[in-house]
Design a protein around this motif. Structure first.
Motif, PDB file in Angstrom:
ATOM      1  N   HIS A  28       0.857  -1.183   0.000  1.00  0.00           N
ATOM      2  CA  HIS A  28       0.000   0.000   0.000  1.00  0.00           C
ATOM      3  C   HIS A  28       0.895   1.235   0.000  1.00  0.00           C
ATOM      4  N   PRO A  29       0.688   2.164  -0.912  1.00  0.00           N
ATOM      5  CA  PRO A  29       1.576   3.329  -0.985  1.00  0.00           C
ATOM      6  C   PRO A  29       1.505   4.181   0.282  1.00  0.00           C
ATOM      7  N   THR A  30       2.605   4.817   0.597  1.00  0.00           N
ATOM      8  CA  THR A  30       2.675   5.719   1.730  1.00  0.00           C
ATOM      9  C   THR A  30       3.248   7.054   1.276  1.00  0.00           C
ATOM     10  N   ILE A  31       2.796   8.117   1.894  1.00  0.00           N
ATOM     11  CA  ILE A  31       3.313   9.435   1.559  1.00  0.00           C
ATOM     12  C   ILE A  31       4.624   9.709   2.280  1.00  0.00           C
ATOM     13  N   ALA A  90      -2.730  12.240   6.384  1.00  0.00           N
ATOM     14  CA  ALA A  90      -3.083  11.755   5.053  1.00  0.00           C
ATOM     15  C   ALA A  90      -4.010  10.561   5.181  1.00  0.00           C
ATOM     16  N   THR A  91      -5.035  10.540   4.337  1.00  0.00           N
ATOM     17  CA  THR A  91      -5.911   9.383   4.214  1.00  0.00           C
ATOM     18  C   THR A  91      -5.773   8.879   2.776  1.00  0.00           C
ATOM     19  N   ASP A  92      -6.626   7.945   2.385  1.00  0.00           N
ATOM     20  CA  ASP A  92      -6.546   7.422   1.017  1.00  0.00           C
ATOM     21  C   ASP A  92      -6.753   8.499  -0.042  1.00  0.00           C
ATOM     22  N   ASN A  93      -7.536   9.539   0.273  1.00  0.00           N
ATOM     23  CA  ASN A  93      -7.815  10.548  -0.756  1.00  0.00           C
ATOM     24  C   ASN A  93      -7.747  11.991  -0.265  1.00  0.00           C
ATOM     25  N   LYS A 123       0.285   7.193  -5.381  1.00  0.00           N
ATOM     26  CA  LYS A 123       0.775   5.913  -5.895  1.00  0.00           C
ATOM     27  C   LYS A 123       2.096   5.656  -5.189  1.00  0.00           C
ATOM     28  N   ASN A 124       2.766   4.559  -5.497  1.00  0.00           N
ATOM     29  CA  ASN A 124       4.001   4.242  -4.784  1.00  0.00           C
ATOM     30  C   ASN A 124       5.103   5.277  -5.012  1.00  0.00           C
ATOM     31  N   ASN A 125       5.261   5.779  -6.215  1.00  0.00           N
ATOM     32  CA  ASN A 125       6.366   6.681  -6.507  1.00  0.00           C
ATOM     33  C   ASN A 125       5.947   8.037  -7.040  1.00  0.00           C
ATOM     34  N   THR A 126       4.648   8.329  -7.016  1.00  0.00           N
ATOM     35  CA  THR A 126       4.155   9.648  -7.405  1.00  0.00           C
ATOM     36  C   THR A 126       2.987  10.026  -6.505  1.00  0.00           C
ATOM     37  N   SER A 141      -3.062  21.776  -9.049  1.00  0.00           N
ATOM     38  CA  SER A 141      -2.393  20.672  -8.355  1.00  0.00           C
ATOM     39  C   SER A 141      -0.888  20.832  -8.436  1.00  0.00           C
ATOM     40  N   GLU A 142      -0.225  20.184  -7.495  1.00  0.00           N
ATOM     41  CA  GLU A 142       1.225  20.007  -7.539  1.00  0.00           C
ATOM     42  C   GLU A 142       1.447  18.507  -7.679  1.00  0.00           C
ATOM     43  N   ASN A 143       2.311  18.124  -8.604  1.00  0.00           N
ATOM     44  CA  ASN A 143       2.557  16.722  -8.916  1.00  0.00           C
ATOM     45  C   ASN A 143       4.009  16.387  -8.574  1.00  0.00           C
ATOM     46  N   TYR A 144       4.184  15.372  -7.740  1.00  0.00           N
ATOM     47  CA  TYR A 144       5.506  15.035  -7.209  1.00  0.00           C
ATOM     48  C   TYR A 144       5.921  13.632  -7.594  1.00  0.00           C
ATOM     49  N   ARG A 145       7.250  13.401  -7.595  1.00  0.00           N
ATOM     50  CA  ARG A 145       7.805  12.061  -7.738  1.00  0.00           C
ATOM     51  C   ARG A 145       8.689  11.786  -6.523  1.00  0.00           C
ATOM     52  N   ARG A 146       8.703  10.534  -6.116  1.00  0.00           N
ATOM     53  CA  ARG A 146       9.488  10.129  -4.956  1.00  0.00           C
ATOM     54  C   ARG A 146      10.970  10.144  -5.318  1.00  0.00           C
ATOM     55  N   ILE A 147      11.783  10.757  -4.455  1.00  0.00           N
ATOM     56  CA  ILE A 147      13.228  10.716  -4.655  1.00  0.00           C
ATOM     57  C   ILE A 147      13.915   9.960  -3.530  1.00  0.00           C
ATOM     58  N   ASP A 148      13.162   9.587  -2.483  1.00  0.00           N
ATOM     59  CA  ASP A 148      13.697   8.746  -1.395  1.00  0.00           C
ATOM     60  C   ASP A 148      12.538   8.073  -0.685  1.00  0.00           C
TER      61      ASP A 148
END
Length: 148
Positions: A28-31, A90-93, A123-126, A141-148
């Motif tokens: 399950h993805p985590t922020i 944070a919740t699911d949405n 999602k897992n990496n975004t 919106s702001e759209n992010y990608r995981r870097i760590d």
């Protein structure tokens, strides 16, 4: 000798029957983690109307750990500082950020209670955090990608 060969064949059979770790379903993805802004969207209330990408050298990083958030923005050729620190839920949405302190430039545009409530698509990496108007329509919106 037959027992040794039989044991070796049994071990090969067991090893080949085990699951490949690459086939394990994603968790399950985590922020929690470190994220970098990759783009922004503008909305007409529901649909994306414009995509904006950061200028060269621009960096915006957010870090979420143990219920705390910290973010910073670096804009080349500008002397204005942008950063903040606080807590989040944070919740699911949904994502709620409550800043405890921030840069003077951020304080000038912050809402009085320093709380931001946003729609969350994780999602897992975004992940995407979407600002909503009073009626629940999407603004930006702001759209992010995981870097760590």
């Amino acid at each position: 000798m037959k027992q040794l060969i039989g044991l070796a064949l049994m071990m090969l059979l067991l090893i080949s029957a085990t699951k490949n770790p690459n086939n394990v379903p994603e968790l399950h993805p985590t922020i929690e983690g470190t994220w970098e802004l990759v783009s922004r969207y503008n909305y007409d209330g529901e649909n994306v109307t414009d995509t904006l990408t950061p200028e060269k050298g621009y960096h915006q990083i957010k870090m979420f750990y143990n219920g705390k958030i910290m973010w910073t923005r670096y804009t080349p050729n500008k002397t204005v500082e942008w950063f903040g620190y606080g807590s989040y839920e944070a919740t699911d949405n949904s994502l709620v950020e409550k800043l405890e302190y921030m840069s003077a430039s951020m304080r000038k545009i912050a809402n009085p209670d320093m709380v931001w409530r946003m729609e969350l698509q994780l999602k897992n990496n975004t992940y995407t955090q979407i600002s909503l108007d009073e009626d629940g329509g999407r603004i930006a919106s702001e759209n992010y990608r995981r870097i760590d």
